[in-house]
Motif scaffolding. Structure first.
Motif, PDB file in Angstrom:
ATOM      1  N   MET A   1       0.833  -1.185   0.000  1.00 48.14           N
ATOM      2  CA  MET A   1       0.000   0.000   0.000  1.00 48.14           C
ATOM      3  C   MET A   1       0.872   1.241   0.000  1.00 48.14           C
ATOM      4  O   MET A   1       1.830   1.343   0.745  1.00 48.14           O
ATOM      5  N   GLU A   2       0.489   2.160  -0.802  1.00 47.19           N
ATOM      6  CA  GLU A   2       1.247   3.395  -0.915  1.00 47.19           C
ATOM      7  C   GLU A   2       0.468   4.505  -0.220  1.00 47.19           C
ATOM      8  O   GLU A   2      -0.730   4.664  -0.411  1.00 47.19           O
ATOM      9  N   ASN A   3       1.163   5.274   0.572  1.00 46.76           N
ATOM     10  CA  ASN A   3       0.529   6.373   1.288  1.00 46.76           C
ATOM     11  C   ASN A   3       0.660   7.633   0.443  1.00 46.76           C
ATOM     12  O   ASN A   3       1.755   8.145   0.253  1.00 46.76           O
ATOM     13  N   ASN A   4      -0.457   8.159  -0.050  1.00 46.70           N
ATOM     14  CA  ASN A   4      -0.442   9.308  -0.946  1.00 46.70           C
ATOM     15  C   ASN A   4      -0.596  10.641  -0.233  1.00 46.70           C
ATOM     16  O   ASN A   4      -0.520  11.678  -0.866  1.00 46.70           O
ATOM     17  N   THR A   5      -0.839  10.617   1.073  1.00 42.64           N
ATOM     18  CA  THR A   5      -1.014  11.884   1.773  1.00 42.64           C
ATOM     19  C   THR A   5       0.345  12.485   2.091  1.00 42.64           C
ATOM     20  O   THR A   5       1.255  11.804   2.557  1.00 42.64           O
ATOM     21  N   SER A   6       0.482  13.744   1.812  1.00 42.49           N
ATOM     22  CA  SER A   6       1.748  14.415   2.095  1.00 42.49           C
ATOM     23  C   SER A   6       1.816  14.799   3.568  1.00 42.49           C
ATOM     24  O   SER A   6       0.827  14.757   4.301  1.00 42.49           O
ATOM     25  N   LEU A   7       3.003  15.173   3.982  1.00 41.57           N
ATOM     26  CA  LEU A   7       3.198  15.562   5.367  1.00 41.57           C
ATOM     27  C   LEU A   7       2.378  16.801   5.719  1.00 41.57           C
ATOM     28  O   LEU A   7       1.814  16.893   6.808  1.00 41.57           O
ATOM     29  N   LEU A   8       2.282  17.734   4.807  1.00 46.18           N
ATOM     30  CA  LEU A   8       1.516  18.948   5.073  1.00 46.18           C
ATOM     31  C   LEU A   8       0.017  18.667   5.166  1.00 46.18           C
ATOM     32  O   LEU A   8      -0.689  19.329   5.916  1.00 46.18           O
ATOM     33  N   GLU A   9      -0.465  17.676   4.441  1.00 43.02           N
ATOM     34  CA  GLU A   9      -1.884  17.322   4.533  1.00 43.02           C
ATOM     35  C   GLU A   9      -2.203  16.668   5.874  1.00 43.02           C
ATOM     36  O   GLU A   9      -3.317  16.735   6.350  1.00 43.02           O
ATOM     37  N   ARG A  10      -1.209  16.043   6.482  1.00 39.37           N
ATOM     38  CA  ARG A  10      -1.422  15.419   7.786  1.00 39.37           C
ATOM     39  C   ARG A  10      -1.607  16.455   8.888  1.00 39.37           C
ATOM     40  O   ARG A  10      -2.112  16.138   9.967  1.00 39.37           O
ATOM     41  N   LEU A  11      -1.173  17.683   8.646  1.00 32.47           N
ATOM     42  CA  LEU A  11      -1.350  18.733   9.647  1.00 32.47           C
ATOM     43  C   LEU A  11      -2.820  19.055   9.889  1.00 32.47           C
ATOM     44  O   LEU A  11      -3.151  19.724  10.863  1.00 32.47           O
ATOM     45  N   GLN A  12      -3.689  18.565   9.037  1.00 34.35           N
ATOM     46  CA  GLN A  12      -5.117  18.741   9.243  1.00 34.35           C
ATOM     47  C   GLN A  12      -5.537  18.101  10.568  1.00 34.35           C
ATOM     48  O   GLN A  12      -6.464  18.560  11.223  1.00 34.35           O
ATOM     49  N   TYR A  13      -4.838  17.064  10.986  1.00 30.45           N
ATOM     50  CA  TYR A  13      -5.174  16.343  12.207  1.00 30.45           C
ATOM     51  C   TYR A  13      -4.242  16.699  13.373  1.00 30.45           C
ATOM     52  O   TYR A  13      -4.209  15.999  14.375  1.00 30.45           O
ATOM     53  N   PHE A  14      -3.515  17.787  13.250  1.00 34.33           N
ATOM     54  CA  PHE A  14      -2.595  18.233  14.292  1.00 34.33           C
ATOM     55  C   PHE A  14      -3.396  18.770  15.477  1.00 34.33           C
ATOM     56  O   PHE A  14      -4.105  19.762  15.360  1.00 34.33           O
ATOM     57  N   PRO A  15      -3.304  18.128  16.646  1.00 39.45           N
ATOM     58  CA  PRO A  15      -4.145  18.542  17.774  1.00 39.45           C
ATOM     59  C   PRO A  15      -3.546  19.710  18.559  1.00 39.45           C
ATOM     60  O   PRO A  15      -2.328  19.847  18.677  1.00 39.45           O
ATOM     61  N   ALA A  16      -4.418  20.522  19.110  1.00 39.46           N
ATOM     62  CA  ALA A  16      -3.975  21.631  19.954  1.00 39.46           C
ATOM     63  C   ALA A  16      -3.402  21.127  21.270  1.00 39.46           C
ATOM     64  O   ALA A  16      -2.655  21.837  21.935  1.00 39.46           O
ATOM     65  N   SER A  17      -3.718  19.902  21.634  1.00 39.20           N
ATOM     66  CA  SER A  17      -3.220  19.368  22.901  1.00 39.20           C
ATOM     67  C   SER A  17      -1.705  19.174  22.904  1.00 39.20           C
ATOM     68  O   SER A  17      -1.121  18.963  23.966  1.00 39.20           O
ATOM     69  N   PHE A  18      -1.052  19.255  21.740  1.00 36.87           N
ATOM     70  CA  PHE A  18       0.409  19.182  21.705  1.00 36.87           C
ATOM     71  C   PHE A  18       1.049  20.350  22.449  1.00 36.87           C
ATOM     72  O   PHE A  18       2.191  20.267  22.862  1.00 36.87           O
ATOM     73  N   PHE A  19       0.306  21.443  22.615  1.00 37.50           N
ATOM     74  CA  PHE A  19       0.844  22.587  23.337  1.00 37.50           C
ATOM     75  C   PHE A  19       0.996  22.280  24.821  1.00 37.50           C
ATOM     76  O   PHE A  19       1.699  22.992  25.531  1.00 37.50           O
ATOM     77  N   GLY A  20       0.348  21.228  25.308  1.00 39.20           N
ATOM     78  CA  GLY A  20       0.537  20.796  26.688  1.00 39.20           C
ATOM     79  C   GLY A  20       1.960  20.322  26.940  1.00 39.20           C
ATOM     80  O   GLY A  20       2.456  20.364  28.071  1.00 39.20           O
ATOM     81  N   MET A  21       2.620  19.868  25.894  1.00 36.88           N
ATOM     82  CA  MET A  21       4.011  19.444  25.985  1.00 36.88           C
ATOM     83  C   MET A  21       4.891  20.622  26.415  1.00 36.88           C
ATOM     84  O   MET A  21       5.856  20.439  27.163  1.00 36.88           O
ATOM     85  N   ILE A  22       4.553  21.807  25.973  1.00 38.09           N
ATOM     86  CA  ILE A  22       5.334  22.994  26.327  1.00 38.09           C
ATOM     87  C   ILE A  22       5.246  23.247  27.832  1.00 38.09           C
ATOM     88  O   ILE A  22       6.245  23.589  28.470  1.00 38.09           O
ATOM     89  N   MET A  23       4.064  23.052  28.404  1.00 42.17           N
ATOM     90  CA  MET A  23       3.916  23.253  29.848  1.00 42.17           C
ATOM     91  C   MET A  23       4.776  22.262  30.619  1.00 42.17           C
ATOM     92  O   MET A  23       5.445  22.631  31.589  1.00 42.17           O
ATOM     93  N   GLY A  24       4.777  21.016  30.222  1.00 44.15           N
ATOM     94  CA  GLY A  24       5.588  20.020  30.907  1.00 44.15           C
ATOM     95  C   GLY A  24       7.074  20.281  30.767  1.00 44.15           C
ATOM     96  O   GLY A  24       7.843  20.144  31.733  1.00 44.15           O
TER      97      GLY A  24
END
Length: 108
Positions: A1-24
């Protein structure tokens, strides 16, 4: 299987909860800076960690701004999510305030 989604298209699912990493990580930085002061270390890893956290925060902000610009519908739906909606707004504000506090108290 070939993955046709680019890295930039995956940013659509980038969660805001990653900013919690900054607090830690800024909490870790605070512990390292206090340890430096307590033991009188000449090597200052806390400053390197603070620079890394600031660069990581800028990277997260850039990725999230890309998501806002290019995937507006995903951005609008994110605060409505039953889990992510509660932490959407405070994570950005707390991350900015914690980094500003460290930069104010520990200038380079």
């Amino acid at each position: 299987m070939e993955n046709n989604t680019s890295l930039l298209e995956r940013l659509q699912y980038f969660p805001a909860s990653f900013f919690g990493m900054i607090m830690g990580m800024t909490g870790l930085c605070l512990a390292v800076l206090k340890t430096e002061a307590l033991f009188g270390w000449s090597l200052k890893p806390g400053y390197a960690l603070l620079m890394f956290i600031t660069a990581l925060f800028m990277l997260l902000i850039s990725a999230y701004l890309y998501k806002i610009i290019h995937f507006r519908s995903a951005f609008i739906e994110e605060p409505r999510h039953y889990l992510d909606g509660d932490v959407f707004e405070p994570l950005h504000q707390i991350g900015i305030k914690m980094i500003n506090c460290f930069l104010y108290r520990h200038p380079f």
